[in-house]
Design a protein around this motif. Structure first.
Motif, mmCIF file in Angstrom:
data_model
loop_
_atom_site.group_PDB
_atom_site.id
_atom_site.type_symbol
_atom_site.label_atom_id
_atom_site.label_comp_id
_atom_site.label_asym_id
_atom_site.label_seq_id
_atom_site.Cartn_x
_atom_site.Cartn_y
_atom_site.Cartn_z
ATOM 1 N N LYS A 14 0.822 -1.220 0.000
ATOM 2 C CA LYS A 14 0.000 0.000 0.000
ATOM 3 C C LYS A 14 0.852 1.263 0.000
ATOM 4 C CE LYS A 14 -1.979 -1.052 3.767
ATOM 5 N NZ LYS A 14 -1.373 -2.378 3.816
ATOM 6 N N SER A 15 1.858 1.292 0.883
ATOM 7 C CA SER A 15 2.675 2.507 0.974
ATOM 8 C C SER A 15 3.417 2.738 -0.326
ATOM 9 C CB SER A 15 3.685 2.395 2.116
ATOM 10 O OG SER A 15 3.028 2.030 3.290
ATOM 11 N N THR A 16 3.854 1.655 -0.943
ATOM 12 C CA THR A 16 4.578 1.747 -2.213
ATOM 13 C C THR A 16 3.665 2.316 -3.296
ATOM 14 O OG1 THR A 16 5.794 -0.207 -1.485
ATOM 15 C CG2 THR A 16 5.986 0.388 -3.825
ATOM 16 N N ASN A 175 0.458 -6.991 -6.889
ATOM 17 C CA ASN A 175 1.835 -6.628 -6.517
ATOM 18 C C ASN A 175 2.671 -7.864 -6.177
ATOM 19 O OD1 ASN A 175 4.012 -4.916 -6.073
ATOM 20 N ND2 ASN A 175 3.480 -4.578 -3.914
HETATM 21 P P1 ADP Z 1 2.165 -1.915 3.195
HETATM 22 O O1 ADP Z 1 2.184 -0.408 3.174
HETATM 23 O O2 ADP Z 1 0.993 -2.494 2.463
HETATM 24 O O3 ADP Z 1 2.322 -2.519 4.569
HETATM 25 P P2 ADP Z 1 4.756 -1.632 1.864
HETATM 26 O O4 ADP Z 1 4.430 -0.727 0.729
HETATM 27 O O5 ADP Z 1 5.449 -1.066 3.057
HETATM 28 O O6 ADP Z 1 3.425 -2.415 2.351
HETATM 29 O O7 ADP Z 1 5.561 -2.874 1.271
HETATM 30 C C1 ADP Z 1 6.155 -3.844 2.144
HETATM 31 C C2 ADP Z 1 7.638 -3.967 1.833
HETATM 32 O O8 ADP Z 1 7.789 -4.601 0.561
HETATM 33 C C3 ADP Z 1 8.344 -2.618 1.729
HETATM 34 O O9 ADP Z 1 9.627 -2.762 2.241
HETATM 35 C C4 ADP Z 1 8.375 -2.352 0.223
HETATM 36 O O10 ADP Z 1 9.484 -1.570 -0.142
HETATM 37 C C5 ADP Z 1 8.488 -3.749 -0.361
HETATM 38 N N1 ADP Z 1 7.810 -3.908 -1.656
HETATM 39 C C6 ADP Z 1 6.624 -3.411 -2.019
HETATM 40 N N2 ADP Z 1 6.298 -3.801 -3.271
HETATM 41 C C7 ADP Z 1 7.325 -4.570 -3.707
HETATM 42 C C8 ADP Z 1 7.603 -5.290 -4.918
HETATM 43 N N3 ADP Z 1 6.744 -5.303 -5.937
HETATM 44 N N4 ADP Z 1 8.760 -5.989 -4.987
HETATM 45 C C9 ADP Z 1 9.617 -6.001 -3.949
HETATM 46 N N5 ADP Z 1 9.423 -5.346 -2.794
HETATM 47 C C10 ADP Z 1 8.307 -4.653 -2.662
#
Ligand code: ADP
Length: 212
Positions: A14-16, A175
């Motif tokens: 989500k944050s990504t 994702n």
């Molecule tokens: P959420 O906000 O849903 O908890 P994040 O956006 O923090 O999730 O993603 C979890 C972790 O995985 C983060 O460290 C992020 O950088 C990494 N991440 C997100 N999408 C990918 C991807 N497609 N491939 C590899 N790593 C990813």
């Protein structure tokens, strides 16, 4: 203003996705950030938490001891209810305030709400779900966010299932691939967002529901 919700399980990305949408001009209203903000030292929410749960939930520097509070709340359903009754209204009001600040602009406003499935919001014009298999969630939480595996699985267990989240989704981001596979999906999402109608100038949130 165009108003949508973004959700997904912990570690789904989500944050990504939010960051990628912000880079394209979206305004992100981040529920996790608002939760932290309303619990700052000196806030009414923190005072109420200390009153209900005792000074053991306050760390030496005056901030909320999240681990101590989680230990209490997850061990006792009544405590969890009390916690939600203190925190939820303040979070809801602050999130609504941040959204309403954009009314009258042509901005895309994205409410990033991890527990949107558990707490649906009917005013949203669309629900975006970031979807990954549970094993990918676990692997990313362990690899990138420092969780131990059992804790990651326990956190995932406490949330809605993948199927529950996907129900009623208007746009699904897969994702499970790498970050390069994410970008073209964000482009398509951004295009889709532009097709949604602008909310009227007299848009309002329904009165907040009473905490249960
Ligand atoms: P959420 O906000 O849903 O908890 P994040 O956006 O923090 O999730 O993603 C979890 C972790 O995985 C983060 O460290 C992020 O950088 C990494 N991440 C997100 N999408 C990918 C991807 N497609 N491939 C590899 N790593 C990813």
């Amino acid at each position: 203003m165009i108003l949508v919700g973004l959700t997904g399980g912990i570690g789904s990305g989500k944050s990504t996705v939010s960051a990628a949408l912000a880079a394209r001009g979206a305004v992100i209203v981040d529920a996790d950030q608002v939760v932290r903000d309303v619990q700052q030292p000196g806030s009414p929410v923190l005072a109420k938490l200390a009153e209900r749960f005792g000074d053991e939930v306050i760390a030496a520097d005056g901030s909320l001891d999240r681990a101590a509070l989680a230990g209490i709340a997850f061990a006792d359903p009544d405590a969890l209810k009390a916690l939600n009754a203190i925190v939820h209204p303040a979070v809801g009001a602050e999130m609504n305030r941040q959204v309403m600040a954009e009314l009258g602009t042509e901005k895309v406003v994205v409410m990033d709400i991890p527990l949107l499935t558990e707490n649906p919001r009917k005013e949203l014009q669309g629900k975006i779900v970031v979807d990954v298999p549970v094993e990918v969630q676990v692997q990313r939480l362990v690899q990138f966010r420092g969780f131990d595996e059992a804790d990651a699985r326990a956190r995932i267990e406490r949330q809605s299932t993948r199927e529950q989240r996907l129900e009623g989704a208007d746009f699904v981001i897969d994702n499970s691939g790498d970050l390069d596979a994410l970008e073209p999906q964000i482009d398509r999402l951004w295009e889709w967002l532009q097709t949604l109608p602008q909310l009227p100038a007299d848009f309002e949130f329904a009165a907040p529901t009473k905490p249960t």
